[in-house]
Design a protein around this motif. Structure first.
Motif, PDB file in Angstrom:
ATOM      1  N   ASP A 869      26.679  46.226  34.132  1.00 18.88           N
ATOM      2  CA  ASP A 869      26.850  44.851  33.704  1.00 18.88           C
ATOM      3  C   ASP A 869      26.859  43.919  34.913  1.00 18.88           C
ATOM      4  O   ASP A 869      27.483  44.212  35.917  1.00 18.88           O
ATOM      5  CB  ASP A 869      28.174  44.735  32.939  1.00 18.88           C
ATOM      6  N   ARG A 871      28.386  41.315  35.219  1.00 18.13           N
ATOM      7  CA  ARG A 871      29.734  40.759  35.451  1.00 18.13           C
ATOM      8  C   ARG A 871      30.467  41.501  36.571  1.00 18.13           C
ATOM      9  O   ARG A 871      31.325  40.947  37.228  1.00 18.13           O
ATOM     10  CB  ARG A 871      30.563  40.848  34.167  1.00 18.13           C
ATOM     11  N   TYR A 872      30.129  42.770  36.767  1.00 16.59           N
ATOM     12  CA  TYR A 872      30.756  43.507  37.868  1.00 16.59           C
ATOM     13  C   TYR A 872      30.282  42.980  39.219  1.00 16.59           C
ATOM     14  O   TYR A 872      30.944  43.150  40.225  1.00 16.59           O
ATOM     15  CB  TYR A 872      30.432  44.993  37.766  1.00 16.59           C
ATOM     16  N   ARG A 877      34.672  37.259  41.633  1.00 18.87           N
ATOM     17  CA  ARG A 877      35.764  38.191  41.333  1.00 18.87           C
ATOM     18  C   ARG A 877      36.811  38.115  42.439  1.00 18.87           C
ATOM     19  O   ARG A 877      36.479  38.084  43.614  1.00 18.87           O
ATOM     20  CB  ARG A 877      35.226  39.615  41.244  1.00 18.87           C
ATOM     21  N   LYS A 886      40.672  34.868  33.950  1.00 16.32           N
ATOM     22  CA  LYS A 886      40.690  36.011  33.041  1.00 16.32           C
ATOM     23  C   LYS A 886      40.064  35.629  31.713  1.00 16.32           C
ATOM     24  O   LYS A 886      39.303  36.394  31.120  1.00 16.32           O
ATOM     25  CB  LYS A 886      42.130  36.478  32.816  1.00 16.32           C
ATOM     26  N   GLY A 889      36.472  35.735  31.689  1.00 17.28           N
ATOM     27  CA  GLY A 889      35.878  37.065  31.657  1.00 17.28           C
ATOM     28  C   GLY A 889      35.632  37.631  33.030  1.00 17.28           C
ATOM     29  O   GLY A 889      34.788  38.500  33.203  1.00 17.28           O
ATOM     30  N   ILE A 891      36.337  39.936  36.005  1.00 15.49           N
ATOM     31  CA  ILE A 891      36.991  41.231  36.165  1.00 15.49           C
ATOM     32  C   ILE A 891      37.727  41.225  37.499  1.00 15.49           C
ATOM     33  O   ILE A 891      37.192  40.734  38.499  1.00 15.49           O
ATOM     34  CB  ILE A 891      35.917  42.346  36.134  1.00 15.49           C
ATOM     35  N   THR A 894      37.522  44.907  42.550  1.00 15.97           N
ATOM     36  CA  THR A 894      37.691  46.277  43.022  1.00 15.97           C
ATOM     37  C   THR A 894      36.713  46.453  44.164  1.00 15.97           C
ATOM     38  O   THR A 894      35.732  45.726  44.257  1.00 15.97           O
ATOM     39  CB  THR A 894      37.362  47.286  41.912  1.00 15.97           C
TER      40      THR A 894
END
Lengths: 988, 298
Positions: A869, A871-872, A877, A886, A889, A891, A894
């Motif tokens: 995705d 979005r990652y 982020r 949040k 959407g 994430i 990480t």
């Protein structure tokens, strides 16, 4: 009083329960959905060597080695693959042989790696690394009749080395390096009577050296060197037991060399005395019993050796023909096959070397004309039912397909040209015509009824195992999916692929079957001198309004030689039938092909072809197209990336061209250039947006109700350069020496919009550019991990359009035209993440309207496709996103990107040697069609945000109807009951 | 055109004054920070047409104040020529000169700082050529040597713009030079404002260039965040989980309480009604008739 009200309620509840239970059932079906919308086809590529199992092993199998570096075992009866190994490209397989009837021996990497594979299951038994100087032509010889501890030695010769390796465990039993300077061993052969191995080598161009070695110890028993006047080209074959035949460099004469006596004596034979036409390619092949075959590009001649005195022509085949190796039939006799074209058929001849003038078999076989000439033949014999010898042969055709010929028929064929796809495009299917009844589509009414009965049984769980299989088969080849007409959702399309052999093949997306194929005459090697190469395939005509009646067509561009100045070839094909509508040989070369967005009145797409003199040629060559083009010419720009000189240049078009009188030829003017300093940067990759990409929204609303405007320019180009030291493999450069620079460039003005350096980064770089972002993948030497970085670019000049008052009063610049000449105010956001896999190919999903969120399609090193995705890969982020973020959407940050096993698009399949991923939008917004190719092909449908705009195929319409019926019944029942009750109340 | 000129001069004077306060002699490059990105607006200053000089490194080594204080290295003055092509097939002719300081850092890498640009005055021929270019909507092309130190290399970076984009009051240009050490990667030549199609012909009132130049070098990519250390810490620690703040009773259970309340209220009103009805029914048997009548009326 109490009972009546409860009844309808109970019915209703029961209905609900039923719905709920069935719904859960429907959810649970998952595994059998595999194969409903996707298909996977396995190929091996063009066969270059084949060995058959011996008679004794009983199984009818053949082991083949292909140009796609695949080692595979095929079933001789059906052509199915028993097992297959795709070896990495940088370990090319050179030789193949069988040993002891149970091992397949392969020699690869220029004679340095010797491997043995188990014949039944293809497992590797052993691998031996040999220390040789890598030679261009390593030889492999399996010794027979060698009784050294019941072991067959494998002899490998490469350069100056000979190795003898045990075929049981791969241990080197002896090795020999010849001290002769510049020696290259050309032939190794075994003497028939004793344990002596002969090695023939050539040093320089005229020194011939011959060694006799002991097969057991490798000791040199005898060595003779001889100077041959005139130069040898290196082609040496063993004519008979004691005569070598060598070709000289000028390819004008043959040397017949007698080597068994004390001294080497030779005799020279002029080829012109034997064969007239000597142009083109030239190959010597030794059959046994003194028969030598001479293959030129136009003919095959069989020559008979008369001692060292000379040669005589026994037979000559003038048609394009191919010759097999000799196959031992009896102690004394060997057979070989010749396949030649006779009219539209091919003729399969088998001859014995003892009696060359007569044929054992002469069969005529009908084959598809779209397969071209026969290129290779591999002969095999079998014992017929009447105990006589029968012959069959594997035939490799010009389009890389593989056929098995037996008893005058093609038993099976494999379309292995699909293992080397060069380019892909798609075409819509024809619109369904009125008046096609159900009965036409289904074969007949009985079949149709039977199918539905089966399905009903399956639904009611009454079907036994056979019937379940039948239902599954029915579902798989459901006519709905495989119809040759356009569907409402746009799932059914034709995938038109261009293969390396110059064949265009149309595949149906429903089941991957071949709808039509056409081996383009203009791209066939036999037509013009030189080796033509297929370059690209484009959509030429996509009819819409005015020419709705016409079929769409595709354009294939190739060039007729390997060098860049070779003239191009141009071919237009009908997308529905594969028929070649137009074909021409261009009078200029093809360096760059630019499909334009313009169309002429017959809806043919305009294409610009840039040649090596930087002139642009317009196609189609019609006055109408010229009018359209001249109108837009001042606004057309193009750029070229020259990896050799490290320069990117931008051009505009000028009216005049060097070639006078050609009004379809345009000159170019260099507008800008970017010169990368070659001592610190080398261009690694350049990537641009797909021409047909659709972007739904220009703005992105972020968590705090603020708006960011995407910088959406079709002219955005991503270029990555690497430091020259980091161009090699990972580990070849220190982190301090390696760096990667990423550029975002506007291709009209050459403006560098963004430039960022990654220190300690190394290639290979893969990138994908879409909308306003670019994602690229590289190796981080400092962190010892692969990384993926994302750059998003936003337009700041529109940032003050957020004021509602301004919008109302019209004081915004949203409708202002965008020009590349204005100085862009851009803001760039970027972030990088660790990624576990190395990457073979990268693509992004494309949908019809661009509303559906994007997924990156990553071809992993395991030859699978991972859908990640986007979005990652959001640069916004952060480790602790705020509540607003949040909600948006985002994430939480990480350091590495997650790999979710369920998100492998290819599920359990592997697309061996994956090379490319293509995403094609369907008409349905939520769905995109993904086609992946390498040696294998894989196709599937993907819904990055789930199918929000349609019901799935599994949706139970019957259940919906039942529910509605139950509800209606309940309403009627309650109504009747309430009427009755009311009546009763009134009478009370 | 005069007032802005005067204003500029005044500004220059003020700047000059402030410079002279910090240093004894006027050196315009002293106040500029050692910045990678420099922006310097040089007004259209009529300069004597310099000879078409190849890029030269001046032999006289001047020590800048910064260099001496930091003790990093020496800096040399560098000059290189901007050439332009006004169409008409004459090719590139010198149009201006860049001068800059070459700074050598401790690592041995060389960078340019303090870039200044002087435009040559346009000759009459050039003006005519420019007018012609404006009329036929042609491209105005400039080029720079790709290496400022090595004039023998013949590579040039080129940049173009439609000539009609340039004229405003004077000829306004905006030059961005992308550098990598001493190599010029690219030069981006553009107008100051937007330049939308269709472009009308417009002649400048003054045939002088006002130039803005920017020197740009590559940015460093941020390091990939790594959470391995944090994860280890979290494992070693007691694994404190930050509990979300306790919600109030009402916030948690309002969705149960409201329906319950409604049901209770319903039940209460129903309970209140039934005894009443029963009482009414027992007390007045004849009341059924009016009720039926009411029903019929409905």
């Amino acid at each position: 009083m109490a009972a009546p009200p409860r009844r309808p309620l109970l019915v209703f509840l029961a209905g609900l329960l039923l719905v709920a239970s069935l719904a859960t059932l429907a959810e649970a079906i998952y595994e059998d959905q595999v194969g409903l919308a996707d298909w996977h086809q396995k190929y091996i590529g063009k066969v270059k060597q084949a060995v058959y199992h011996s008679q004794k092993s009983g199984r009818r199998r053949v082991v083949v080695l292909t140009e796609e570096n695949v080692l595979s075992s095929l079933d001789l009866r059906s052509g199915d693959i028993f097992w297959r190994h795709v070896i990495d490209k940088n370990d090319p397989l050179d030789q193949l042989s069988l040993s002891l009837g149970k091992y397949v021996i392969t020699l690869s990497s220029g004679g340095t790696i010797l491997r043995a594979w188990n014949l039944p299951d293809g497992q590797m038994i052993w691998e031996t690394n040999l220390q040789t100087s890598t030679a261009s032509d390593p030889q492999l010889l399996i010794m027979s009749n060698n009784k050294v501890a019941k072991d067959n030695l494998v002899l490998v010769s490469a350069g100056r080395w000979i190795y003898a390796v045990s075929s049981i465990d791969g241990a080197i039993s002896w090795e020999k390096e010849f001290s002769f300077d510049g020696l290259e061993i050309k032939q190794v052969f075994q003497s028939s009577e004793n344990d002596i191995v002969y090695a023939v080598g050539i040093s320089g161009s005229s020194k011939l050296a011959l060694y006799q070695l002991s097969a057991k110890t490798g000791e040199i028993l005898k060595d003779v060197q001889e100077s041959i006047p005139g130069e040898l080209c290196g082609e040496v074959v063993l004519g008979s037991d004691d005569v070598l035949v060598a070709l000289n460099k000028a390819r004008s004469s043959l040397f017949l060399i007698e080597f068994k006596s004390e001294r080497i004596s030779y005799n020279k034979v002029h080829l012109s005395d034997l064969v007239q036409d000597l142009s083109g390619t030239f190959k010597l092949q030794s059959l046994s019993n003194g028969i030598i075959a001479l293959q030129t590009s136009s003919a095959v001649s069989l020559l008979k050796l008369k001692g060292t005195d000379g040669l005589e022509v026994v037979q000559r085949f003038d048609q394009p023909a191919a010759l097999s190796d000799a196959l031992t039939i009896t102690e004394k006799d060997e057979a070989f096959a010749i396949v030649q074209h006779v009219g539209s058929q091919i003729e399969f001849l088998v001859k014995f070397t003892s009696d060359i003038s007569s044929e054992s078999i002469r069969e005529k076989v009908n084959i598809d004309q779209n397969r071209g000439n026969v290129e290779k033949v591999f002969l095999n014999s079998y014992i017929r039912t009447d105990k006589s010898h029968g012959f069959r042969a594997l035939v490799v055709m010009e389009d890389h397909s593989l056929l098995l010929i037996q008893q005058g028929e093609v038993v099976w064929s494999r379309e292995d040209g699909l293992a080397s796809i060069v380019d892909v495009t798609t075409s819509e299917l024809p619109v369904e015509k009125d008046g096609v009844s159900v009965a036409d589509v289904e074969h007949n009414l009985f079949e149709w009824l039977k199918g539905h009965m089966l399905k009903l049984k399956g639904t009611l769980m009454l079907a036994n195992a056979d019937e379940v299989a039948a239902i599954q088969a029915l579902r798989l080849k459901s006519s709905e999916k495989n119809k040759m007409t356009r569907d409402h959702n746009g799932f059914r399309k034709l995938l038109i692929v261009l293969t390396k052999a110059g064949k265009v093949i149309a595949l149906h997306t429903g089941d991957g079957r071949i709808v039509w194929s056409n081996l383009l005459p203009s791209l066939r090697a036999s037509r013009f001198g030189g080796i033509p190469s297929a370059l690209r395939i484009y959509q030429w005509q996509v009819p819409h309004h005015s020419v709705m009646r016409e079929n769409p067509s595709v354009l294939v561009v190739g060039k007729s030689g390997a060098e860049s100045s070779a003239p191009g070839v141009f071919s237009i094909l009908d997308s529905y039938s594969g028929e070649e509508l137009n074909s021409m040989k261009l009078d200029h070369s093809v360096v760059q092909i630019i499909p334009l967005t313009l169309k002429d009145s017959s809806e043919q797409r305009l294409h610009l072809i840039v040649d090596s003199n930087s002139n642009a040629h317009l196609y189609p060559k019609s006055p109408d197209a010229l009018d359209v083009f001249l109108h837009e010419m001042s606004n057309l720009y193009f750029y070229s990336v020259d990896i050799q000189t490290n320069v990117i240049r931008g051009y505009s078009l000028q009216k005049s061209c060097d070639i006078n009188g050609d009004e379809y030829c345009f000159g170019t003017k260099e507008l800008w250039s970017i010169i990368f300093p070659s001592d610190s940067e080398r261009i690694a990759i350049s990537e641009t947006r797909k021409m047909n990409e659709v972007v739904h929204t220009q703005a992105k609303t972020i968590g705090d109700h603020d708006v960011m405007y995407k910088y959406l320019s079709k002219n955005l180009v991503f270029v990555a350069t690497m430091s020259p030291k980091a161009a090699g493999d990972i580990g070849s450069a220190l982190p301090e020496e390696a760096s990667l620079v990423a550029y975002l460039i506007d291709a009209v003005t050459g403006r560098i919009l963004h430039r960022v350096t990654h220190h300690g980064a190394q290639g290979p770089v893969h990138a994908v550019l879409s909308e306003n972002w670019v994602v690229y993948h590289y190796f981080n030497l400092r962190a010892h991990r692969f990384e993926m970085a994302v750059i998003e670019i936003y337009d700041q000049s529109r940032a003050d359009n957020k004021d509602v008052m301004k919008l109302i009063l019209g004081k915004h610049n949203l409708s202002a035209p965008i020009t590349s000449y204005a100085r862009p105010e851009v803001v760039v956001k970027s972030q990088s993440y660790f990624f576990t896999h190395s990457v073979k190919a990268m693509a992004v999903t494309q949908t019809a309207k661009g509303i559906t969120s994007k997924q990156l399609l990553i071809g992993t090193i395991g030859d699978q496709v991972l859908a990640l995705d986007k979005r990652y890969l959001d640069p916004r982020r952060s480790a602790n996103p705020t509540q607003q973020e949040k909600e948006e959407g985002i994430i939480p940050l990480t350091d590495s990107l997650p790999i979710i096993p369920q998100s492998f698009v290819t599920h359990s399949h592997q697309v061996e040697a994956l090379r490319g991923i293509v995403s094609i939008p369907a008409k349905l917004e939520s769905t995109t069609l993904v086609f992946t190719y390498g040696v294998d092909l894989f196709y599937t449908q993907l819904a990055p945000s789930r199918t929000y705009d349609s019901l799935t195929d599994e949706f139970s319409y019957a259940l919906l109807l039942i529910t509605i019926a139950v509800l209606v019944a309940a309403i009627i029942a309650t109504w009747i009951w309430s009427e009755k009750k009311e009546l009763r109340d009134k009478w009370r | 055109m005069a007032p802005p000129r005067r204003f500029l001069l005044a500004l220059a004077a003020v700047l000059l004054l402030s410079f002279s306060l910090t240093a004894a002699a006027f050196q315009s490059d002293e106040l500029l920070l050692n910045d990678d990105e420099e922006f310097e607006g040089v007004g259209a200053r009529p300069a004597a047409p310099s000879p078409p000089a190849a890029p030269t490194v001046s032999s006289s080594r001047r020590r800048s104040a910064e260099a001496t204080s930091a003790g990093v290295g020496e800096s040399n003055a560098v000059q290189f020529t901007l050439e332009h092509d006004l169409g008409g097939g004459e090719g590139f002719t010198p149009a201006g000169t860049f001068s800059a300081r070459l700074k050598t850092s401790a690592h041995g890498t060389q960078t340019l700082t303090k870039l200044r640009f002087t435009r040559n005055e346009l000759t009459e021929d050039e003006k005519d050529a420019f007018k012609k270019l404006l009329q036929e909507d042609g491209f105005y092309t400039i080029r720079l040597p790709s290496n400022v130190l090595d004039p023998t290399r013949k590579d040039n970076v080129v940049s173009s713009i439609k000539a009609r984009c340039i004229p405003r009051d004077s000829l306004d240009e905006h030059i961005v030079i992308h550098m990598d050490g001493v190599n010029v990667l690219a030069v981006n030549y553009g107008s100051v404002g937007g330049c939308q199609y269709p472009r009308p012909v417009k002649f400048p009132s003054k045939w002088t260039f006002s130039s803005y130049t920017i020197l740009k070098t590559a940015e460093q990519a941020p390091r990939t965040p790594s959470f391995v250390d944090q994860l280890l810490e979290a494992d070693n620690g007691l694994g404190e989980v930050i509990k979300p703040p306790e919600k109030s009773f009402w916030a948690k259970y309002w969705m149960y309480i409201i329906p319950l309340g409604l049901i209770v209220m319903n039940a209460v009103t129903a309970a209140a009604n039934i005894p009443e009805e029963q009482a009414a029914g027992q007390g007045q048997p004849g009341a059924r008739a009016p009720a039926a009548a009411a029903a019929r009326r409905r």
